[in-house]
Design a protein around this motif. Structure first.
Motif, mmCIF file in Angstrom:
data_model
loop_
_atom_site.group_PDB
_atom_site.id
_atom_site.type_symbol
_atom_site.label_atom_id
_atom_site.label_comp_id
_atom_site.label_asym_id
_atom_site.label_seq_id
_atom_site.Cartn_x
_atom_site.Cartn_y
_atom_site.Cartn_z
ATOM 1 N N GLU A 247 0.826 -1.207 0.000
ATOM 2 C CA GLU A 247 0.000 0.000 0.000
ATOM 3 C C GLU A 247 0.864 1.261 0.000
ATOM 4 O O GLU A 247 0.552 2.249 -0.690
ATOM 5 N N VAL A 248 1.949 1.221 0.787
ATOM 6 C CA VAL A 248 2.845 2.385 0.826
ATOM 7 C C VAL A 248 3.453 2.633 -0.550
ATOM 8 O O VAL A 248 3.532 3.777 -1.035
ATOM 9 N N VAL A 249 3.874 1.560 -1.226
ATOM 10 C CA VAL A 249 4.461 1.698 -2.557
ATOM 11 C C VAL A 249 3.444 2.248 -3.545
ATOM 12 O O VAL A 249 3.758 3.112 -4.389
ATOM 13 N N GLU A 250 2.205 1.758 -3.470
ATOM 14 C CA GLU A 250 1.175 2.252 -4.382
ATOM 15 C C GLU A 250 0.915 3.741 -4.166
ATOM 16 O O GLU A 250 0.726 4.500 -5.123
ATOM 17 N N ARG A 251 0.906 4.154 -2.898
ATOM 18 C CA ARG A 251 0.719 5.584 -2.625
ATOM 19 C C ARG A 251 1.894 6.393 -3.164
ATOM 20 O O ARG A 251 1.708 7.489 -3.714
ATOM 21 N N GLN A 252 3.101 5.856 -3.042
ATOM 22 C CA GLN A 252 4.266 6.558 -3.579
ATOM 23 C C GLN A 252 4.180 6.679 -5.099
ATOM 24 O O GLN A 252 4.525 7.718 -5.669
ATOM 25 N N ARG A 253 3.728 5.610 -5.741
ATOM 26 C CA ARG A 253 3.585 5.675 -7.191
ATOM 27 C C ARG A 253 2.560 6.728 -7.599
ATOM 28 O O ARG A 253 2.742 7.460 -8.573
ATOM 29 N N THR A 254 1.480 6.789 -6.833
ATOM 30 C CA THR A 254 0.456 7.799 -7.140
ATOM 31 C C THR A 254 1.021 9.202 -6.979
ATOM 32 O O THR A 254 0.806 10.082 -7.834
ATOM 33 N N HIS A 255 1.753 9.428 -5.885
ATOM 34 C CA HIS A 255 2.352 10.748 -5.665
ATOM 35 C C HIS A 255 3.361 11.087 -6.755
ATOM 36 O O HIS A 255 3.425 12.233 -7.227
ATOM 37 N N VAL A 256 4.142 10.067 -7.167
ATOM 38 C CA VAL A 256 5.131 10.304 -8.227
ATOM 39 C C VAL A 256 4.440 10.688 -9.524
ATOM 40 O O VAL A 256 4.852 11.623 -10.235
ATOM 41 N N GLY A 257 3.355 9.976 -9.862
ATOM 42 C CA GLY A 257 2.615 10.310 -11.082
ATOM 43 C C GLY A 257 2.017 11.709 -11.022
ATOM 44 O O GLY A 257 2.052 12.452 -12.012
ATOM 45 N N ASN A 258 1.441 12.048 -9.858
ATOM 46 C CA ASN A 258 0.854 13.394 -9.718
ATOM 47 C C ASN A 258 1.916 14.471 -9.845
ATOM 48 O O ASN A 258 1.690 15.522 -10.486
ATOM 49 N N LEU A 259 3.080 14.228 -9.229
ATOM 50 C CA LEU A 259 4.152 15.221 -9.306
ATOM 51 C C LEU A 259 4.650 15.365 -10.744
ATOM 52 O O LEU A 259 4.896 16.480 -11.223
ATOM 53 N N ALA A 260 4.792 14.238 -11.440
ATOM 54 C CA ALA A 260 5.239 14.301 -12.832
ATOM 55 C C ALA A 260 4.259 15.104 -13.681
ATOM 56 O O ALA A 260 4.660 15.941 -14.508
ATOM 57 N N HIS A 261 2.981 14.860 -13.496
ATOM 58 C CA HIS A 261 1.971 15.594 -14.276
ATOM 59 C C HIS A 261 1.981 17.079 -13.921
ATOM 60 O O HIS A 261 1.882 17.950 -14.809
#
Length: 460
Positions: A247-261
């Motif tokens: 779950e922590v990794v999935e949240r990190q991936r979401t944050h990374v995607g949002n930051l990239a966008h």
């Protein structure tokens, strides 16, 4: 005694059990042998006491003369038979011995009472004393002595009976040997039982270790909870930890995607506007915006790789990716006539995500295709149960050894006339480090540069 700190739990338990069993069995053997010897000597003493009592009871005094009884013990009539008796009218050490009567078995010898036993006889009249002494032919004897007074006889009389104790000692030694053998067999059996018990008892732990290793290597997603009641809670907690990490990794991936966008859109706008406004300022803005985009891509890629390297359950077959990259790069560099010779076992798997291995291998193979004269060789092998090695060689000009380290630095370009941002090998290096791997440069047998990647491997 033993340094158990670095030994396995099974060895520690077995060694401790063996040591404890050894101590207990040694003490038991010594105790049993001593008890057997004492019991045999007590029985021996009883028979000697009977003989002294018979001598005392059968002796008579006639007109002040002490007469010994007539005994029917045949052994006492045979010379040096091992059974002896003597009657004194004084104990040893009290002015000499006055032998009144003795058994024929003594022949030309006498029973000499030690001085300390004589003193005990004088101090304890009427009590039978037992002691060891040397007899005829220097044989070890066990003796019983009694100091008593007879009516009509003026002096105290000592009745002593003795017998060769060699048979007792031989029986005790034989008992000790038999007991030792029996206890050794028992000890071996106990240690074997402990080994079996420990092995059987720790089977669930060994199974848990294998399942954790399978999860870590990507062959399973969670642990089986079908364990004994002592280990089932541990398996449940480990599964909960795995789920939490995911779950922590999935949240990190979401944050990374949002930051990239969030960052890429403004940068694209800046680049577009700078392109529509020619001039020195626009060139500076465009160049810096492009650098910022590359930096964002670089650090986002590194963050995603670091997050993914902490997860488990990701397995990527290497062979299909190598084939895809070789076909693609041969098309890209078809003007140069580049040939890519690649080799990879069918069952080799990278422990990580597909896009990360594509980026790792793609950057290295593309760099080799860019600099080669026409030949690139790539080989992936399993270097250990937990590691794989990807080696890429080219026949290009290569690099001098003093520039190998610089080539891995971010933004370093080996030739300003060759297209690129200088981030290729830097990205590979940092992405490999995020997975706990490494990148090294060296001289290629083909004459150019050799790039060696060591990456985590997932066993199939």
């Amino acid at each position: 005694m033993w340094d158990l700190s670095k030994r396995s739990l099974v060895r520690r338990l077995v060694l401790l059990a063996a040591a404890w069993n050894l101590v207990v069995l040694v003490l038991a053997g010594v105790f049993l042998t001593a008890q057997f010897r004492d019991a045999a000597i007590r029985r021996f003493d009883q028979s000697l006491a009977v003989l002294t009592d018979d001598l005392y009871a059968g002796s008579t005094v006639d007109d002040g003369v002490l007469k010994a009884p007539v005994l029917t013990d045949i052994r006492a009539t045979r010379a040096y038979s091992g059974r002896y008796w003597t009657i004194f009218d004084q104990p040893a050490g009290a002015g000499g011995l006055n032998v009144i009567e003795r058994s024929r078995s003594l022949f030309d010898s006498d029973l000499m009472i030690p001085v300390e036993q004589s003193e005990r006889l004088m101090s304890e009249p009427g009590k039978t004393l037992y002691f060891d002494l040397k007899g005829p032919q220097n044989r070890p004897l066990r003796a019983a002595a009694l100091l008593a007074r007879l009516p009509g006889y003026p002096r105290p009389v000592v009745f002593i009976a003795a017998e060769d104790r060699s048979p007792i000692d031989a029986d005790a030694d034989r008992f000790g040997r038999i007991t030792t053998l029996a206890l050794v067999i028992l000890g071996v059996g106990l240690i074997a039982a402990v080994v079996v018990q420990v092995r059987v008892g720790l089977v669930p732990l060994f199974r848990l270790r294998r399942e954790v290793a399978a999860v870590r290597r990507g062959r399973a997603e969670k642990l089986d909870v079908d364990y004994p009641e002592e280990l089932a809670p541990l398996a449940v907690e480990l599964n909960a930890l795995l789920s939490h990490n995911q779950e922590v990794v999935e949240r990190q991936r979401t944050h990374v995607g949002n930051l990239a966008h969030a960052l890429k859109t403004p940068l694209s706008v800046m680049l577009t506007e700078a392109g529509q406004q020619p001039g020195a300022l626009a060139e500076v803005v465009a160049r810096q915006a492009q650098t910022m985009r590359e930096q964002v891509d670089h650090h986002l890629r590194r963050a995603r790789a670091a997050a993914r390297s902490q997860t488990s359950g990701e397995r990527t077959p290497v062979e299909p990716i190598m084939d895809e990259l070789a076909v693609t790069l041969e098309r890209i560099f078809q003007d140069k006539g580049v040939e890519i010779d690649w080799r990879c076992p069918e069952d080799l798997c990278f422990q990580g995500e597909r896009q990360d291995f594509m980026e790792l291998a793609g950057n290295v193979m593309e760099n080799a295709g860019k600099w080669c004269k026409g030949k690139v060789r790539a080989e992936a092998v399993a270097s250990s149960p937990e590691r794989m090695t990807l080696t890429v060689d080219d026949d290009g000009p290569g690099l001098p050894p003093d520039r190998w380290i610089d080539a891995l630095k971010r933004g370093q370009r080996m030739d300003e006339h060759t297209p690129g941002s200088g981030l290729g090998l830097s990205i590979v290096d940092e992405l490999a480090r995020a997975y706990g791997g490494s990148v090294t440069l060296g001289a290629s047998p083909l004459g150019g540069l050799r790039v060696t990647l060591v990456l985590p491997r997932s066993e199939g």
